[in-house]
Design a protein around this motif. Structure first.
Motif, PDB file in Angstrom:
ATOM      1  N   ALA A 178       0.825  -1.208   0.000  1.00 14.42           N
ATOM      2  CA  ALA A 178       0.000   0.000   0.000  1.00 14.42           C
ATOM      3  C   ALA A 178       0.860   1.259   0.000  1.00 14.42           C
TER       4      ALA A 178
ATOM      5  N   THR B 238       0.969   4.253  -2.921  1.00 15.31           N
ATOM      6  CA  THR B 238       0.624   5.635  -2.563  1.00 15.31           C
ATOM      7  C   THR B 238       1.774   6.594  -2.845  1.00 15.31           C
TER       8      THR B 238
ATOM      9  N   ALA C 212      -5.496   6.995   4.602  1.00 15.20           N
ATOM     10  CA  ALA C 212      -6.660   6.492   3.869  1.00 15.20           C
ATOM     11  C   ALA C 212      -6.385   5.117   3.266  1.00 15.20           C
ATOM     12  N   ALA C 213      -5.162   4.894   2.753  1.00 13.22           N
ATOM     13  CA  ALA C 213      -4.824   3.603   2.159  1.00 13.22           C
ATOM     14  C   ALA C 213      -4.757   2.505   3.217  1.00 13.22           C
TER      15      ALA C 213
ATOM     16  N   GLY D  10      -6.339   2.472   5.963  1.00 15.10           N
ATOM     17  CA  GLY D  10      -7.681   2.239   6.478  1.00 15.10           C
ATOM     18  C   GLY D  10      -8.452   1.194   5.691  1.00 15.10           C
ATOM     19  N   GLN D  11      -8.037   0.905   4.465  1.00 11.53           N
ATOM     20  CA  GLN D  11      -8.691  -0.118   3.654  1.00 11.53           C
ATOM     21  C   GLN D  11      -8.199  -1.530   3.988  1.00 11.53           C
ATOM     22  N   LEU D  12      -7.080  -1.636   4.724  1.00 10.21           N
ATOM     23  CA  LEU D  12      -6.555  -2.953   5.068  1.00 10.21           C
ATOM     24  C   LEU D  12      -7.323  -3.533   6.244  1.00 10.21           C
ATOM     25  N   GLU D  13      -7.522  -4.836   6.224  1.00 10.91           N
ATOM     26  CA  GLU D  13      -8.254  -5.522   7.277  1.00 10.91           C
ATOM     27  C   GLU D  13      -7.298  -6.359   8.106  1.00 10.91           C
TER      28      GLU D  13
END
Length: 478
Positions: A13, A17, A68-69, A71-74
């Protein structure tokens, strides 16, 4: 192992970015050994960017994009922080807002902390909120049937050593290969230690040397407990850390936390600040003392120079004007009151005081020459206008590169330049009107210590005031 895979996702990520040409170096550490007991499932990553002159995106913009990037990871909670320009306490930093909840027992924290976190995450000023005290960390507790273990000659130490050798990857020796000394690590294979049920498949030796299944001697239960308890000021504590939303300062984040604390916390709780938040609070509180000491020092120096307690008071009337100009310019250019702008405001006390010194000193000379107070101050303001303007413009031009944010890292120093320029502009313009007006009201007709005659007698040296005034009227106007 899980965190190591998550760090790989973070690295991908990061590369998506921030282009490679804008990165100087990136280093990641999984499961740092210097952290708390929960560090086994934590990691951090440092990224150094190329100089600002070699990229068209600011560090702050990259930080927001990375947040923001990530925040998309789980699978984990990830935050992005930037090292402070000035750190009073030192250390590796962390999130800017660190709000400490203090209470007498851990049960109070267990009951109140979830509600506090939910309310804090609903605040618009906070983009990311986390806490160091975790009550949802799973833990396997192994309880030994001591009676049964004692009957077959197995001690609790034997059980603990068996678990340690199988799960903790202990170093048991060394060997040399190809001229290098290497470690011998004892551990169960990965497929035999992935599930809680695998604990019961281990064997422990009895006093006679016979292996006995561990399942016959222990019972395993899973529960959620905090891996580590924290104390702050000798109280049980939990530190709620937060990253301010874009466009929000540390002060705004602290105010948001204060609102949540007022609504959620009961009388059994107290709060404190840590990290950058505590540094901000301490420097903000000390600003008033610094201003007071600076004003007192300048007043005493001027009182000794002018041999008067009224003239320094007239000169210092320019300070509130300069501070008002600095605040106005900071607001207009959307800058915050930080340590740099505070340094600029302290500088203004000395920079704008010189305008009053030039006017008041020349007015005293003209008044000693026989002019009235109004005539003396009007002439002083007119004659001293050019040197005041020259010194103000030279100072403004010297500070202008700081205000324009020229050079690497100059953005953080921009508020200092804007505060100095704004304070000088407003203070210089208004001092030409406020100083003469104040002078006419606070100055008396007594010219102060002026030489009269050839014997060095002066006012206050035994010569009556009316005699001094009569002799002053006979002095030439030049």
């Amino acid at each position: 192992d899980y965190m190591d895979g998550y760090v790989d996702k973070m690295y991908r990520a990061l590369n998506e970015t921030i282009p490679d040409k804008h990165q100087r170096a990136t280093i990641s550490v999984t499961s740092p050994g210097f952290g708390a007991a929960s560090s086994v499932n934590s990691a951090f990553m440092f990224t150094r960017l190329v100089p600002p002159s070699e990229r068209d995106v600011s560090q702050m913009q990259y930080a927001d994009s990375l947040q923001a990037a990530f925040g998309q990871l789980e699978g984990a909670r990830t935050f992005v922080s930037q090292e402070p320009t000035i750190s009073v306490g030192g250390g590796l930093g962390g999130l800017p807002v660190q709000y400490v909840l203090q209470t007498a027992s851990v049960e109070n924290l267990r009951e109140t902390l979830p509600e506090f976190l939910q309310a804090a995450r609903a605040q618009d000023e906070l983009a990311f909120v986390d806490v160091n005290l975790k009550f949802n960390k799973p833990e396997l507790q192994v309880e030994i049937d001591r009676d049964k273990a004692n009957n077959i000659g197995v001690s609790p130490l034997d059980v603990a050593q068996t678990l340690q050798l199988a799960l903790a990857e202990q170093r048991v020796g060394f060997f040399v290969r190809d001229g290098e000394q290497r470690e011998i690590i004892a551990s169960a294979t990965e497929e035999n230690r992935d599930e809680p049920l695998d604990l019961t498949s281990l064997y422990v030796r009895t006093a006679s040397g016979e292996p006995v299944p561990l399942d016959n001697l222990v019972s395993v239960s899973e529960r959620a407990t905090p891996p580590q308890l924290f104390r702050f000021n000798r109280y049980m504590s939990a530190t709620v850390s937060a990253r301010p939303a874009p466009g929000t300062t540390i002060e705004g984040g602290i105010n948001a936390m204060d609102r949540v604390a007022e609504d959620v916390l009961g009388p059994s709780f107290t709060t404190a600040l840590a990290g950058q938040s505590r540094d901000f609070q301490e420097t903000s509180n000390q600003l008033l003392y610094v201003f007071g000491l600076a004003l007192l020092l300048i007043y005493l120096v001027l009182a000794a120079q002018f041999e008067s307690f009224r003239d320094p008071l007239i000169i210092l009337f320019t300070v509130p004007l300069a501070l008002a100009g600095a605040m106005l310019f900071l607001w207009y250019f959307n800058q915050s009151i930080n340590i740099f702008s505070q340094i600029g405001m302290v500088m203004l006390i000395g920079l704008v005081a010189k305008n009053g010194i030039l006017i008041v000193e020349f007015a005293n000379q003209r008044k000693a020459a026989g002019l009235s107070i109004r005539e003396a101050i009007e002439e002083a303001a007119a004659v001293r206008f050019r040197p005041i303007l020259m010194t103000a413009l030279s100072t403004i031009l010297g500070v202008l590169p700081i205000a324009l944010a020229l050079g690497a890292g100059a953005e953080s120093r921009m508020p200092m330049g804007i505060a100095v320029i704004g304070g000088l502009l407003v203070g210089t313009v208004f001092s030409l009107y406020v100083i003469p007006a104040t002078y006419t009201y606070l100055t008396s007709e007594d010219a102060g210590p002026v030489l009269v005659g050839g014997d060095g007698a002066a006012a206050g040296d035994g010569v009556p005031d009316e005699d001094v005034t009569a002799q002053q009227q006979g002095l030439p106007s030049g």
